[in-house]
Enzyme design. Sequence first.
Site, PDB file in Angstrom:
ATOM      1  N   SER A 174       0.812  -1.206   0.000  1.00 26.91           N
ATOM      2  CA  SER A 174       0.000   0.000   0.000  1.00 26.91           C
ATOM      3  C   SER A 174       0.854   1.268   0.000  1.00 26.91           C
ATOM      4  CB  SER A 174      -0.932  -0.078   1.219  1.00 26.91           C
ATOM      5  OG  SER A 174      -1.945   0.847   1.111  1.00 26.91           O
TER       6      SER A 174
ATOM      7  N   ASP B 118      -8.377  -6.531  -4.707  1.00 29.50           N
ATOM      8  CA  ASP B 118      -8.147  -5.234  -4.087  1.00 29.50           C
ATOM      9  C   ASP B 118      -8.893  -4.170  -4.885  1.00 29.50           C
ATOM     10  OD1 ASP B 118      -7.206  -3.100  -2.633  1.00 29.50           O
ATOM     11  OD2 ASP B 118      -5.115  -3.271  -3.302  1.00 29.50           O
TER      12      ASP B 118
ATOM     13  N   HIS C  17      -6.197  -6.472  -0.781  1.00 30.80           N
ATOM     14  CA  HIS C  17      -5.121  -5.506  -0.538  1.00 30.80           C
ATOM     15  C   HIS C  17      -3.985  -6.123   0.281  1.00 30.80           C
ATOM     16  CE1 HIS C  17      -3.702  -1.416  -0.488  1.00 30.80           C
ATOM     17  NE2 HIS C  17      -3.647  -1.376   0.824  1.00 30.80           N
TER      18      HIS C  17
END
Length: 458
Positions: free
Chosen positions: A173, A377, A437
């Site tokens: 991320s 994601d 994610h």
Amino acid sequence: MHPEVFIMELAPRSCPVPLLLLLLLLLGLSTGAVISQPKEKSNEVWGYLTVRKDAHMFWWLYYAASSYKNFTELPLIMWLQGGPGGSSTGFGNFEEIGPLDRNLQPRKTTWLQSASLLFVDNPVGAGFSYVDKADAYAKDLATVTSDMMFLLKVFFDDHKEFQNIPFYIFSESYGGKMAAGIALELQKAIQQRAIQCNFAGVALGDAWISPINSVLSWGPFLYSVSLLDDQGLAEVSQAAEEVLDALNKGLYQKATRLWEKTEMVIQQNTDEVNFYNILTKNSSMSAVASRLGFTQIHLVHLFQRHVRRLQQDPLSQLMNGPIRKKLRIIPDVCTWGGQASFVFLNMEGDFMKPVVSIVDELLEAGVNVTVYNGQLDLIVDTMGQESWMRELKWKELPKFNQLKWKPLHSDPKSSETSAFVKSYKNLAFYWILRAGHMVPSDQPETALKMMRLVTQQE
Ligand SMILES: *[C@@H]1O[C@H](CO)[C@@H](O)[C@H](O)[C@H]1NC(C)=O
Ligand SMILES: *[C@@H]1O[C@H](CO)[C@@H](O)[C@H](O)[C@H]1NC(C)=O
Ligand SMILES: *[C@@H]1O[C@H](CO)[C@@H](O)[C@H](O)[C@H]1NC(C)=O
């Protein structure tokens, strides 16, 4: 919104000043040196480092634990969490790749079986890292990077046993954005002989490399998987265009706010899809993720709505309970996660800035770059990653694009496809199937296999 109110509740600064000063002196906080690294077992060490005035960074190192190999024969991996403000020593360690899970049970798929692991709570204020004064938070990637260079310099000086071991940075991320910046500076520092380290590559997982490419692909992605109707697609696209417009005008803080607004338009149109995995709604994982994973704006809202619930969060309880006790060096003024939302708010002006050019520089410099992304994601969807990758100026890109991907099977006995992979020269891309994610949480076996491939163990 007044997030500080809640932070104060969570982290009461009740420590009387003289005692606090004494504590700071004892811990050597003002010296800029490594504060302490008590050893609980010989295979893990941790400590604080004052990376700047009033800015204290917490790190935690585990030596590889393999039944077949000495740690000296295995790579060292630094893991960087997202947010900015998420905790690598907490979330990455106990929810993703560390030796123990959130219930302190052994994790079968821990990366420790194939690598030594270095978790760092960065930027300062994340996890057990903390600042003494509000002006000490990092406000841009350059500060985040120089803080980390300071830490890595001291780390490799103090741990000479790792100087020649292949060193990789893995990230998730917003951690991917930081990892790109850090990798480039590390490469330079090694060339200038400022840091002694055998840097072998960087892996960018569901990485916030070009925020606008994510935002612009949200609508089409959701539409293609039956999570938006025509009306919803039009509304999401409209909101995304406003983010683009703000970015084109260089209004980065406004872009961050419009980005958040776009998320709300999506929530309204999708019956609140989970941004971290479009197929798992209302799982305990998604609850933890939305608090501690990607966006601390979510966190601020959650603080406001559910302060009580947040304090009951199992990870938070673990870190502020048994782990804090075990570590022994966490000062009273510091609560794990207590400054997290300030980390985000201070980076608000940086948040929407892309770092595609940094990835280009890494490729040009010959650094091995791996990009990996979870199929499910949304916040950093794969379509968005592919679109910024098409913008790379790297001269080998056309050849990379011409290649066909190859399927990967985590379990050789199963016909189930775990991932697709494409790799050319120093760029590789892993399309991780059935993961959102947090790739190692959703597909631990595939993540472990990918790590072993990236670090040349398979
Ligand atoms: C691992 O390697 C180091 C350095 O070569 C050595 O000092 C140590 O004894 C080795 N440990 C084991 C368990 O073989
Ligand atoms: C970098 O990637 C290339 C291509 O996959 C590989 O041959 C090389 O060994 C890698 N270098 C390191 C240090 O992992
Ligand atoms: C999930 O939904 C159920 C039923 O609506 C609710 O009771 C529960 O609190 C929710 N869990 C989370 C983690 O939000």
